[in-house]
Design a protein around this motif. Structure first.
Motif, PDB file in Angstrom:
ATOM      1  N   GLY A 102      29.152  54.479  38.706  1.00  0.00           N
ATOM      2  CA  GLY A 102      27.824  54.591  39.289  1.00  0.00           C
ATOM      3  C   GLY A 102      26.772  53.717  38.652  1.00  0.00           C
ATOM      4  O   GLY A 102      25.591  53.836  38.978  1.00  0.00           O
ATOM      5  N   GLN A 103      27.163  52.849  37.729  1.00  0.00           N
ATOM      6  CA  GLN A 103      26.200  51.962  37.093  1.00  0.00           C
ATOM      7  C   GLN A 103      26.705  50.526  37.082  1.00  0.00           C
ATOM      8  O   GLN A 103      27.902  50.272  37.209  1.00  0.00           O
ATOM      9  CB  GLN A 103      25.911  52.417  35.659  1.00  0.00           C
ATOM     10  N   VAL A 104      25.772  49.613  36.960  1.00  0.00           N
ATOM     11  CA  VAL A 104      26.108  48.195  36.847  1.00  0.00           C
ATOM     12  C   VAL A 104      26.292  47.867  35.375  1.00  0.00           C
ATOM     13  O   VAL A 104      25.453  48.210  34.542  1.00  0.00           O
ATOM     14  CB  VAL A 104      25.008  47.309  37.460  1.00  0.00           C
ATOM     15  N   TRP A 105      27.395  47.205  35.064  1.00  0.00           N
ATOM     16  CA  TRP A 105      27.689  46.792  33.701  1.00  0.00           C
ATOM     17  C   TRP A 105      27.416  45.294  33.563  1.00  0.00           C
ATOM     18  O   TRP A 105      27.669  44.527  34.495  1.00  0.00           O
ATOM     19  CB  TRP A 105      29.144  47.088  33.348  1.00  0.00           C
ATOM     20  N   THR A 106      26.905  44.883  32.417  1.00  0.00           N
ATOM     21  CA  THR A 106      26.586  43.481  32.156  1.00  0.00           C
ATOM     22  C   THR A 106      27.439  42.943  31.015  1.00  0.00           C
ATOM     23  O   THR A 106      27.563  43.590  29.974  1.00  0.00           O
ATOM     24  CB  THR A 106      25.094  43.316  31.798  1.00  0.00           C
ATOM     25  N   SER A 107      28.024  41.773  31.223  1.00  0.00           N
ATOM     26  CA  SER A 107      28.840  41.139  30.193  1.00  0.00           C
ATOM     27  C   SER A 107      27.933  40.537  29.131  1.00  0.00           C
ATOM     28  O   SER A 107      27.278  39.522  29.360  1.00  0.00           O
ATOM     29  CB  SER A 107      29.732  40.061  30.813  1.00  0.00           C
ATOM     30  N   ALA A 108      27.895  41.188  27.964  1.00  0.00           N
ATOM     31  CA  ALA A 108      27.020  40.723  26.890  1.00  0.00           C
ATOM     32  C   ALA A 108      27.615  39.532  26.152  1.00  0.00           C
ATOM     33  O   ALA A 108      26.910  38.582  25.804  1.00  0.00           O
ATOM     34  CB  ALA A 108      26.741  41.862  25.914  1.00  0.00           C
ATOM     35  N   PHE A 109      28.925  39.575  25.902  1.00  0.00           N
ATOM     36  CA  PHE A 109      29.595  38.475  25.222  1.00  0.00           C
ATOM     37  C   PHE A 109      31.100  38.667  25.359  1.00  0.00           C
ATOM     38  O   PHE A 109      31.574  39.722  25.787  1.00  0.00           O
ATOM     39  CB  PHE A 109      29.204  38.405  23.738  1.00  0.00           C
ATOM     40  N   LEU A 110      31.871  37.618  25.027  1.00  0.00           N
ATOM     41  CA  LEU A 110      33.326  37.671  25.066  1.00  0.00           C
ATOM     42  C   LEU A 110      33.868  37.528  23.648  1.00  0.00           C
ATOM     43  O   LEU A 110      33.303  36.839  22.816  1.00  0.00           O
ATOM     44  CB  LEU A 110      33.905  36.572  25.958  1.00  0.00           C
ATOM     45  N   GLY A 111      34.992  38.188  23.390  1.00  0.00           N
ATOM     46  CA  GLY A 111      35.591  38.099  22.079  1.00  0.00           C
ATOM     47  C   GLY A 111      36.889  38.870  22.033  1.00  0.00           C
ATOM     48  O   GLY A 111      37.364  39.356  23.061  1.00  0.00           O
ATOM     49  N   PHE A 112      37.472  38.994  20.850  1.00  0.00           N
ATOM     50  CA  PHE A 112      38.710  39.720  20.593  1.00  0.00           C
ATOM     51  C   PHE A 112      39.927  38.993  21.162  1.00  0.00           C
ATOM     52  O   PHE A 112      40.883  38.701  20.467  1.00  0.00           O
ATOM     53  CB  PHE A 112      38.642  41.157  21.136  1.00  0.00           C
TER      54      PHE A 112
END
Length: 228
Positions: free
Chosen positions: A119-129
């Protein structure tokens, strides 16, 4: 160079002769700095590498780090600038091994956990791992759960997970300690694509619940959305 700052900046450190490391007080400030530097690069700017609470900025111009630090201190990171970002819709089967544990930790029912995640929009803050592993920040902290006390030696490819206020999708089988709530068939990393990472920093994500085999789709008639 290390000194307190304003507008989300905690400290700024020199990183060699051609870079600075900016410590920030929130993931939102990281995203704001990253997007402002992408929209209006500094002279000589080479790379902007975000992480959970830091951004590494490098330059091709010797002796430029002082000016870079001064420029960063002058930015207002209290808001994220409006940008055009790709909206990815991820079809997800909510059958994760840790779904009950997440429900108990949050005080929600299984159904409410799923409803909150979708029910919410998620935002890609950064990539890693791992290549294609995007750290997604939500619109609220209702699903902020800790990592597992005992990490798994192998997490299946496509696992949808939660940990420390983030959600993520494992692009390949690997060890991991995040709480698993479901799985998807979306290909998070594909070298045959022009952009191998399905979800890039700044992109937005909606998880769509499905019952059987999950596939990845882009919102019909809208592959981009204004703002994160």
């Amino acid at each position: 160079m290390a000194q307190p700052g304003l507008h989300g900046i905690a400290r700024i450190h020199a990183a060699g002769d051609h870079g600075i490391l900016v410590e920030l007080d929130s993931a939102a400030a990281v995203l704001s700095l990253q997007q402002q530097l992408a929209a209006a690069p500094m002279a000589g700017q080479l790379d902007v590498v975000p992480a959970a609470r830091t951004v590494l900025i490098t330059t091709s111009i010797p002796g430029q780090t002082g000016r870079m630090a001064a420029h960063v201190r002058g930015l207002d990171l209290s808001t994220v600038p409006t940008t055009r970002s790709t909206l990815q819709i991820i079809d997800t089967v909510y059958d994760g091994a840790d779904l009950d544990a997440v429900a108990e930790a949050t005080g929600l029912s299984r159904e409410a956990v799923i409803a909150s995640h979708t029910g919410q929009v998620w935002t890609s803050a950064f990539l890693g791992f791992a290549p294609g592993f995007a750290y997604l920040t939500g619109e609220n902290n209702s699903l902020d759960v800790p990592r597992r006390s005992s990490p798994r030696t192998s997490v299946p490819t496509g696992s949808v997970a939660l940990a420390g206020g983030y959600s993520a999708i494992y692009p390949r089988s690997s060890p991991g300690g995040w709480q698993l709530i479901g799985h998807t068939a979306a290909r998070l990393w594909d070298l045959d694509r022009e952009s191998p990472a399905l979800i890039r920093a700044g992109d937005t994500v909606r998880f769509r619940p499905v019952r059987d085999v999950a596939v990845r789709a882009v919102a019909p008639g809208s592959t981009t959305t204004d703002g994160p």
